[in-house]
Design an enzyme around this catalytic site. Structure first.
Site, PDB file in Angstrom:
ATOM      1  N   ARG A 210       0.830  -1.202   0.000  1.00  9.72           N
ATOM      2  CA  ARG A 210       0.000   0.000   0.000  1.00  9.72           C
ATOM      3  C   ARG A 210       0.870   1.259   0.000  1.00  9.72           C
ATOM      4  NH1 ARG A 210      -3.595  -3.362   3.237  1.00  9.72           N
ATOM      5  NH2 ARG A 210      -2.512  -2.811   5.163  1.00  9.72           N
ATOM      6  N   PHE A 226     -11.394  -4.597  -5.993  1.00 13.64           N
ATOM      7  CA  PHE A 226     -11.529  -5.375  -4.760  1.00 13.64           C
ATOM      8  C   PHE A 226     -10.970  -4.536  -3.600  1.00 13.64           C
ATOM      9  CE2 PHE A 226     -10.511  -8.199  -8.348  1.00 13.64           C
ATOM     10  CZ  PHE A 226     -11.649  -8.991  -8.412  1.00 13.64           C
ATOM     11  N   ASP A 248     -15.784  -2.449  -5.157  1.00 12.06           N
ATOM     12  CA  ASP A 248     -15.917  -3.646  -4.336  1.00 12.06           C
ATOM     13  C   ASP A 248     -17.383  -4.067  -4.357  1.00 12.06           C
ATOM     14  OD1 ASP A 248     -13.926  -5.056  -2.142  1.00 12.06           O
ATOM     15  OD2 ASP A 248     -16.041  -5.343  -1.635  1.00 12.06           O
ATOM     16  N   SER A 249     -17.635  -5.356  -4.166  1.00  9.36           N
ATOM     17  CA  SER A 249     -19.011  -5.856  -4.182  1.00  9.36           C
ATOM     18  C   SER A 249     -19.689  -5.725  -2.827  1.00  9.36           C
ATOM     19  CB  SER A 249     -19.029  -7.329  -4.618  1.00  9.36           C
ATOM     20  OG  SER A 249     -18.293  -8.125  -3.706  1.00  9.36           O
ATOM     21  N   ASP A 299      -6.337  -6.693  -6.428  1.00 11.97           N
ATOM     22  CA  ASP A 299      -6.065  -7.477  -5.223  1.00 11.97           C
ATOM     23  C   ASP A 299      -7.276  -8.353  -4.905  1.00 11.97           C
ATOM     24  OD1 ASP A 299      -4.846  -8.431  -2.931  1.00 11.97           O
ATOM     25  OD2 ASP A 299      -5.471  -6.728  -1.693  1.00 11.97           O
ATOM     26  N   CYS A 339      -3.365 -14.135  -3.655  1.00 11.90           N
ATOM     27  CA  CYS A 339      -3.166 -14.647  -2.291  1.00 11.90           C
ATOM     28  C   CYS A 339      -3.505 -16.129  -2.222  1.00 11.90           C
ATOM     29  CB  CYS A 339      -4.008 -13.841  -1.295  1.00 11.90           C
ATOM     30  SG  CYS A 339      -5.790 -13.980  -1.560  1.00 11.90           S
TER      31      CYS A 339
END
Length: 394
Positions: A210, A226, A248-249, A299, A339
């Site tokens: 970040r 995301f 984002d959802s 991400d 990830c």
């Protein structure tokens, strides 16, 4: 104490100090042991190799506490291991200044199945193995003693506990929680929801990435996909981004992101736009609209929890990176992550390279990205390198 006898030849990984003993390596258990009990691991000839936590329902039948067979596994052992892990972070000049730090990172810190994150005065603990679950009291006591924290909150609600035959456990186990919990990360204040947020409330593993995003964002139009509660977005704003669109959802995550902006009056909120949408669909819509960006962050959540899901996950990673590359201006940078433990770094780079080739662009790797140093990787446990990323310039 029961003895766990390995099949002939299956002692090699233990002798290389790998802490996992899989079901296929086990010949028999001599004596009786309940889930979480300590067993003495022996090779086929009866030579002691390690002391480990027994987990009869998991494919990882035992997780090594120590390779010193003379060492007793008791409350004192657990508390010493906790204290040593906390002390390593305190001795690191970069980590010692952070409000949010991972204090214990499972096998890499000699505490299999134990995760502990500190957010200011609060420590959040997650226990994902039968052995860790058995020593809950000692782990919590060790954390309180080593950190002087005002509260310990447990978030042992991960699906991985099902593989160990364990149910979810969540709630306050020590002290009293503050009304609002915030941390300052690299000059930016953020709210942390330890009770309802992802994982332990936040993603500390991306702290350094970040910061790099903020350093690359000056004067750029940024797209953060995301985005969760806006960690990358806030750092981009702090770094002088021209604009930041975040997708984002999750409506609640975006609401937290908006509150995070409000916590930072030094940031220009007018440069930030928050969109609740499916990222894949949103990227296609942006392409249709003819939008372009100078810096894009991808991400996504874990597409491949294990190697068995790698093929399907590879298609999803390729699709998302294809969409990302198509939205970049010449000279733009794609910061893309995985990830998924089932997707190794070499495979991930091949996927990203394939996406660039399909779009018909050339790209170069500026940075290889990984987890922050409070998420160390044991030399003998390469499986611990779950987070990998690439910063690619087109």
């Amino acid at each position: 104490m029961a003895d766990l006898i390995l099949k002939p030849g299956k002692e090699r990984s233990v002798m290389r100090r790998h802490p996992w003993i899989f079901a296929g390596s086990v010949d028999r258990l001599e004596g009786r042991a309940r889930a979480g009990d300590t067993v003495l691991v022996k090779d086929a000839g009866g030579k002691p190799l390690a002391r480990a936590a027994w987990s009869p329902e998991s494919q990882i039948r035992a997780r090594v506490w120590t390779f010193d067979c003379e060492q007793s596994i008791d409350h004192a052992f657990i508390k010493r291991a906790v204290a040593a892990s906390v002390a390593r972070r305190a001795a690191h000049p970069w980590l010692a200044t952070q409000d949010g730090v991972r204090l214990i990172h499972g096998e890499s810190d000699g505490l299999p199945g134990v995760i502990a994150d500190r957010y200011g005065p609060v420590v959040v603990v997650q226990l994902t193995s039968a052995g860790a679950d058995k020593w809950r009291e000692a782990i919590v006591a060790g954390l309180v003693q080593a950190t002087g924290c005002s509260a310990v909150y447990e978030r042992s609600d991960s699906d991985v506990r099902k593989l160990e035959g364990l149910g979810p456990v969540s709630g306050l186990v020590f002290g009293e929680m503050p009304e609002q919990l915030t941390i300052v990360e690299n000059g930016v204040r953020m709210e942390v929801d330890v009770a309802g947020g992802h994982k332990t409330g936040f993603y500390l593993d991306q702290r350094d990435n970040r910061l790099l995003t903020g350093q690359l964002a000056a004067g750029r139009d940024v797209l953060n996909c995301f985005c969760y509660t806006g960690g990358f977005s806030l750092q981009a704003l702090a770094g002088g981004a021209k604009s930041v669109i975040s997708i984002d959802s999750s409506g609640p995550a975006l609401a937290t992101a908006a509150r995070n902006v409000a916590l930072n009056p030094q940031l220009d909120a007018a440069r930030a736009e928050w969109r609740e949408d499916d990222v894949f669909q949103a990227l296609r819509t942006l392409k249709t609209e003819g939008r372009k960006f100078d810096l894009i962050v991808l991400d996504p959540p874990k597409f491949a929890p294990s190697a068995a899901h790698a093929d399907r996950a590879a298609r999803a990673y390729k699709d998302i990176n294809l969409l990302g590359f198509r939205l970049l201006n010449p000279g733009g940078i794609l910061m893309t992550y995985s990830c998924s433990g089932g997707i190794g770094l070499e495979l991930f780079q091949k996927i990203v390279a394939g996406a660039a080739a399909d779009v018909g662009i050339e790209a170069r790797i500026l940075h290889r990205l990984s987890a922050s140093p409070d998420h160390p990787i044991g030399l003998a446990v390469p499986e611990g390198e779950y987070l990998k990323g690439l910063a690619c310039q087109v």
